[in-house]
Design a protein around this motif. Structure first.
Motif, mmCIF file in Angstrom:
data_model
loop_
_atom_site.group_PDB
_atom_site.id
_atom_site.type_symbol
_atom_site.label_atom_id
_atom_site.label_comp_id
_atom_site.label_asym_id
_atom_site.label_seq_id
_atom_site.Cartn_x
_atom_site.Cartn_y
_atom_site.Cartn_z
ATOM 1 N N MET A 279 0.821 -1.207 0.000
ATOM 2 C CA MET A 279 0.000 0.000 0.000
ATOM 3 C C MET A 279 0.859 1.262 0.000
ATOM 4 N N THR A 280 2.070 1.163 0.531
ATOM 5 C CA THR A 280 2.999 2.293 0.444
ATOM 6 C C THR A 280 3.302 2.620 -1.013
ATOM 7 N N ILE A 281 3.516 1.591 -1.808
ATOM 8 C CA ILE A 281 3.774 1.798 -3.240
ATOM 9 C C ILE A 281 2.568 2.480 -3.887
ATOM 10 N N GLY A 282 1.363 2.026 -3.558
ATOM 11 C CA GLY A 282 0.152 2.629 -4.115
ATOM 12 C C GLY A 282 0.018 4.093 -3.742
ATOM 13 N N ALA A 283 0.288 4.419 -2.470
ATOM 14 C CA ALA A 283 0.193 5.811 -2.029
ATOM 15 C C ALA A 283 1.222 6.681 -2.743
ATOM 16 N N LEU A 284 2.425 6.168 -2.911
ATOM 17 C CA LEU A 284 3.468 6.927 -3.615
ATOM 18 C C LEU A 284 3.073 7.181 -5.070
ATOM 19 N N ARG A 285 2.438 6.203 -5.686
ATOM 20 C CA ARG A 285 1.974 6.393 -7.069
ATOM 21 C C ARG A 285 0.917 7.490 -7.143
ATOM 22 N N ALA A 286 0.000 7.492 -6.169
ATOM 23 C CA ALA A 286 -1.047 8.521 -6.156
ATOM 24 C C ALA A 286 -0.438 9.911 -5.990
ATOM 25 N N LEU A 287 0.551 10.022 -5.139
ATOM 26 C CA LEU A 287 1.218 11.311 -4.940
ATOM 27 C C LEU A 287 1.960 11.748 -6.198
ATOM 28 N N GLN A 288 2.652 10.800 -6.801
ATOM 29 C CA GLN A 288 3.408 11.116 -8.017
ATOM 30 C C GLN A 288 2.488 11.556 -9.142
ATOM 31 N N ALA A 289 1.331 10.898 -9.270
ATOM 32 C CA ALA A 289 0.394 11.234 -10.348
ATOM 33 C C ALA A 289 -0.131 12.659 -10.205
ATOM 34 N N ARG A 290 -0.103 13.181 -8.991
ATOM 35 C CA ARG A 290 -0.608 14.539 -8.752
ATOM 36 C C ARG A 290 0.515 15.563 -8.598
ATOM 37 N N GLY A 291 1.731 15.119 -8.906
ATOM 38 C CA GLY A 291 2.865 16.029 -8.843
ATOM 39 C C GLY A 291 3.239 16.464 -7.445
ATOM 40 N N LEU A 292 2.903 15.630 -6.439
ATOM 41 C CA LEU A 292 3.189 15.967 -5.045
ATOM 42 C C LEU A 292 4.452 15.240 -4.591
ATOM 43 N N SER A 293 5.253 15.901 -3.789
ATOM 44 C CA SER A 293 6.504 15.308 -3.335
ATOM 45 C C SER A 293 6.437 14.992 -1.849
ATOM 46 N N VAL A 294 7.241 14.016 -1.451
ATOM 47 C CA VAL A 294 7.377 13.613 -0.050
ATOM 48 C C VAL A 294 8.769 14.065 0.424
ATOM 49 N N PRO A 295 8.867 14.754 1.552
ATOM 50 C CA PRO A 295 7.821 15.143 2.494
ATOM 51 C C PRO A 295 7.335 16.589 2.316
ATOM 52 N N ASP A 296 7.811 17.311 1.297
ATOM 53 C CA ASP A 296 7.479 18.735 1.191
ATOM 54 C C ASP A 296 5.979 18.974 1.062
ATOM 55 N N ASP A 297 5.306 18.115 0.274
ATOM 56 C CA ASP A 297 3.861 18.270 0.107
ATOM 57 C C ASP A 297 3.067 17.287 0.966
ATOM 58 N N MET A 298 3.667 16.174 1.321
ATOM 59 C CA MET A 298 2.978 15.157 2.115
ATOM 60 C C MET A 298 4.015 14.350 2.885
ATOM 61 N N ALA A 299 3.923 14.357 4.200
ATOM 62 C CA ALA A 299 4.775 13.483 5.008
ATOM 63 C C ALA A 299 4.236 12.052 4.912
ATOM 64 N N LEU A 300 5.132 11.076 4.969
ATOM 65 C CA LEU A 300 4.723 9.683 4.785
ATOM 66 C C LEU A 300 5.500 8.783 5.736
ATOM 67 N N CYS A 301 4.775 7.924 6.455
ATOM 68 C CA CYS A 301 5.365 6.861 7.272
ATOM 69 C C CYS A 301 4.659 5.558 6.923
ATOM 70 N N CYS A 302 5.375 4.458 7.014
ATOM 71 C CA CYS A 302 4.756 3.193 6.585
ATOM 72 C C CYS A 302 5.024 2.069 7.569
ATOM 73 N N PHE A 303 4.088 1.134 7.597
ATOM 74 C CA PHE A 303 4.253 -0.116 8.335
ATOM 75 C C PHE A 303 4.838 -1.116 7.342
ATOM 76 N N ASP A 304 5.933 -1.754 7.715
ATOM 77 C CA ASP A 304 6.734 -2.662 6.880
ATOM 78 C C ASP A 304 7.915 -1.895 6.312
ATOM 79 N N ASP A 305 9.073 -2.347 6.665
ATOM 80 C CA ASP A 305 10.288 -1.875 6.022
ATOM 81 C C ASP A 305 10.653 -2.908 4.961
ATOM 82 N N PHE A 306 11.270 -2.491 3.900
ATOM 83 C CA PHE A 306 11.678 -3.455 2.885
ATOM 84 C C PHE A 306 12.997 -3.024 2.277
#
Length: 400
Positions: A279-306
């Motif tokens: 789901m982290t990958i999915g959220a990153l895709r949604a942000l990218q599709a809208r031209g939003l960057s992490v963390p300047d436009d959206m902070a992001l934390c995830c469950f599961d490290d990989f």
């Protein structure tokens, strides 16, 4: 062809000792065990597992039913199970239930028909048929990652919850399913407390609208992580807004869709927590599709490290689960169950680790890469423009 007697002569031990080493039927001194194993290698002795199974009714095989084996998290669990099984002379039969209750029941029956000695299963969101089958046929079973309750329709037959006190090592041993006199064992990680940690960390950076992309409804992991999210909001003094909690169904595609919905709100979140790696990958895709960057436009934390979390820009702040240890612990529990079929069930919870990187908005400093499973720290000031009016919060107590 070398015989067991040849191995015994070469190692300078009795045939009975060789048998104990091969079959794990009695403790053998480490140096004696090694002498037997060296003789086996030198002589090329091959143990006749099939013949032994006809005598003992044991096949020294374990059935493993885990969905989404391609997910790196479950792949590492599989590696832990395989290593633990091989260490004790067991082979592994693997099936993918596809998180479908009907298919789950079918593949577990097929594994049972292959005469496995026991099973390790990551159950679906609707496991009643699975639990009923395993209890009816007396199959020694360990549930991993997702916890289950006893089937509702078995209540009249003496269903209860195993209940033991914690031993201080993560072994909670409570809420363990019992069907009649049949006990199950379970192993998973802490779920609620780590998510609470992520939420309070983001709140401490000044975020007041924190969204959660949750997992598949019905799974214990989903329920517990949602609970942790709400507890985190309460600890931070933030109101719960149901519009900020969306079901990502534990898939990349659904997570991308629902994350897009969050971003389209009139008052969108300023920070996101995703409840698993896909789901982290999915959220990153949604942000990218809208031209939003992490963390300047959206902070992001995830469950599961990989493995590749360190390669993202910015690098992902995450909760790391001890995947291989979950698999190894499942094997230990199953072997204990095979040795003592009548003992009470156990539910073992393993602690997670908070891996502090920069996607949360903290600067790349000495605090980045901090890995901490117990002692929370004060969040650093973020790089984002949202720095005004931020509050810092501290957790009071360990995550484990």
């Amino acid at each position: 062809m070398a015989t067991m007697a040849d191995v015994a002569r070469s190692a300078g031990v009795s045939v009975a000792t060789v048998s104990h080493v091969l079959n794990d039927t009695r403790p053998v001194r480490p140096h004696t065990r090694q002498a037997v194993l060296d003789a086996i290698d030198e002589l090329g002795y091959s143990h006749n597992t099939l013949a032994r199974s006809l005598v003992t009714s044991r096949t020294r095989s374990i059935g493993l039913a885990v969905s989404a084996i391609s997910n790196p998290y479950f792949t590492e669990i599989l590696q832990g199970v395989e290593a633990g099984a091989l260490e004790h002379g067991y082979s592994l039969l693997i099936a993918d239930p596809h998180d479908d209750p009907a298919h789950e029941r079918k593949v577990v029956q097929l594994l049972h028909e292959r005469r496995v000695d026991g099973m390790i299963v990551a159950p679906s969101a609707e496991p009643d048929a699975l639990v009923g089958y395993l209890a009816q046929h007396g199959v020694p079973t360990v549930f991993l990652d997702r916890l289950v309750k006893a089937p509702a329709d078995a209540a009249a037959d003496g269903v209860g919850d195993g209940d033991r006190d914690s031993d201080g090592n993560g072994d909670v041993q409570s809420a363990t399913p019992v069907v009649g006199s049949f006990h199950f064992d379970q192993v998973c990680t802490e779920n609620a407390q780590p998510v609470t940690r992520l939420v309070t960390h983001l709140a401490g950076l000044g975020h007041k609208r924190i969204g959660l992309v949750a997992g598949l409804p019905g799974l214990s992991t989903t329920t517990e992580r949602i609970s942790g999210y709400r507890i985190g909001l309460a600890h931070a003094g933030l109101p719960y807004d149901e519009r900020l909690l969306v079901p990502g169904d534990s898939t990349t595609e659904t997570a991308e869709h629902v994350a897009g919905g969050l971003l389209s709100l009139a008052a969108p979140p300023t920070a996101l927590v995703t409840a698993n790696n896909t789901m982290t990958i999915g959220a990153l895709r949604a942000l990218q599709a809208r031209g939003l960057s992490v963390p300047d436009d959206m902070a992001l934390c995830c469950f599961d490290d990989f493995a590749w979390a360190d390669l993202f820009a910015p690098r992902l702040t995450a909760i790391s689960q001890p995947s291989k240890e979950i698999g190894a612990e499942a094997v230990r529990l199953l072997l204990d169950r095979l040795a003592s079929p009548g003992r009470p069930g156990r539910t073992v919870r393993l602690p997670c680790t908070f891996v502090h990187r920069t996607s949360c908005g903290c600067p790349a400093s000495t605090k980045a890469d901090n890995q901490d499973s117990e002692s929370p720290e004060s969040p650093a000031r973020p790089q984002s423009r949202r720095s005004s009016g931020r509050r810092e919060s501290r957790e009071k107590g360990p995550m484990s």
